[in-house]
Design an enzyme around this catalytic site. Sequence first.
Site, short mmCIF file in Angstrom:
data_model
loop_
_atom_site.label_atom_id
_atom_site.label_comp_id
_atom_site.label_asym_id
_atom_site.label_seq_id
_atom_site.Cartn_x
_atom_site.Cartn_y
_atom_site.Cartn_z
CE LYS A 165 10.18 -0.15 6.75
NZ LYS A 165 8.87 -0.48 6.16
N GLY B 240 -3.77 1.78 7.52
CA GLY B 240 -2.80 0.88 8.14
C GLY B 240 -3.03 -0.57 7.74
CG HIS B 241 0.27 -3.17 8.26
ND1 HIS B 241 0.10 -3.43 9.60
CD2 HIS B 241 1.53 -2.66 8.14
CE1 HIS B 241 1.20 -3.10 10.25
NE2 HIS B 241 2.08 -2.61 9.39
CD GLN C 66 -4.02 -0.39 2.88
OE1 GLN C 66 -2.95 -0.49 2.33
NE2 GLN C 66 -4.12 -0.17 4.18
CG ASN D 201 6.00 -4.56 6.17
OD1 ASN D 201 4.86 -4.96 6.38
ND2 ASN D 201 6.66 -3.83 7.04
CB ILE D 202 6.16 -5.42 -0.83
CG1 ILE D 202 6.61 -6.14 -2.10
CG2 ILE D 202 6.21 -3.89 -0.97
CD1 ILE D 202 5.61 -6.18 -3.21
CG ASP D 203 9.47 -1.96 2.98
OD1 ASP D 203 9.23 -2.90 3.77
OD2 ASP D 203 9.29 -0.77 3.28
N GLY E 243 0.79 -1.24 0.00
CA GLY E 243 0.00 0.00 0.00
C GLY E 243 0.81 1.27 0.00
#
EC number: 2.7.7.9
Length: 508
Positions: free
Chosen positions: A396, A222-223, A190, A251-253, A115
């Site tokens: 990040k 938020g997730h 989402q 998380n994809i990152d 997202g």
Amino acid sequence: MSRFVQDLSKAMSQDGASQFQEVILQELELSVKKELEKILTTAASHEFEHTKKDLDGFRKLFHRFLQEKGPSVDWGKIQRPPEDSIQPYEKIKARGLPDNISSVLNKLVVVKLNGGLGTSMGCKGPKSLIGVRNENTFLDLTVQQIEHLNKTYNTDVPLVLMNSFNTDEDTKKILQKYNHCRVKIYTFNQSRYPRINKESLLPIAKDVSYSGENTEAWYPPGHGDIYASFYNSGLLDTFIEEGKEYIFVSNIDNLGATVDLYILNHLMNPPNGKRCEFVMEVTNKTRADVKGGTLTQYEGKLRLVEIAQVPKAHVDEFKSVSKFKIFNTNNLWISLGAVKRLQEQNAIDMEIIVNPKTLDGGLNVIQLETAVGAAIKSFENSLGINVPRSRFLPVKTTSDLLLVMSNLYSLNAGSLTMSEKREFPTVPLVKLGSSFTKVQDYLRRFESIPDMLELDHLTVSGDVTFGKNVSLKGTVIIIANHGDRIDIPPGAVLENKIVSGNLRILDH
């Protein structure tokens, strides 16, 4: 918390005021309900049902927000988790793998949280589409990992992307490039919730659109929203009907969040015969992770406690590496059947995260959010697994990007592993200054990524560029003061060096 709610809290301490407060809260809820109904009337017929579900979800969250007072945890009730509730990964791995690996893999669905935008790294569009290694994006690496599993074990593990309204369109455009891959890819969105004015607590949106002056009126909550959105999308039921039993959410990152066959085997074939409904991967804290959420024992159940929930007087204690030794990686293994049961019972309980924002025009707003890991206390037979740090490799910032692009890591079938040439398993501490914040600027400042196999610590500040084939070892600090510039020459070897002042290398 808004001034409105603060005023109400003061009123609480006065005799007879709680009844008055109740009336005020009811009035406020009624006002919000009317505003949401007004917004819903502007929805086109094809988006009406979807918008209604989103606004109903927001209303429930807003109701809970008004009921909560003070920190959401009682510090006196927080205890260290019992020994057996957090298992060391080595113990899980020692059980080995089943004879038929494909039988357990075919019960799995991989879900990536997709997202987020790349704005913090100066990129437009979804973060998952930023190139991280050999021009492969986060999404490319994820698809490669799952395709490798499916080919190796002749399985059918699908990939599901939870997009937000910010990332959905761009992500869907790119998905066609994976049509030839041996991975079925699904997406769902989402929810889209309205931001509320910090003072009045009313939605700032006037209609359902999110363009023009309404661009900043909406947010993805938020997730923690995954449970309701996944259920509402119909995908949850589809996968259950296909015989799938667990989702692996991450998380994809986080480039360390690959499918782990040992953990999956532990879920499918538990030693005590009792299936876990929720497994959270945790890892040991370092001083860089003091703000990460930690697993605790609370009222007899495992509970994730985030720094925002901790009373101010106990924040330092919470950050202590000696008392709370682990933190949540957000790699989660969750039973599909349990999600369906709890969602239908409306029994998934997650603390509300109140996220204040200031919009471009200066308006102060509030976003109400939830976190996916906070639901652990709602599931039966939950477990923490203390995994190696290698399973937590988030990107990040461009400082993180430098690490994963370097020769510290090898890339194999979409998975990054620490190079065998690195003599110790720890990752160097890298701090790049503001001149490197945007990916575009960062790439311009490195002619090639330096050799970092023997690096412990790198700090770079100011206008600094690196030539080709630079080697960094030990502790290296490079500081160009304001108005100065430092060009590290091609082939330079910097070992335990501080470089400051001015160093220009000009073509002639």
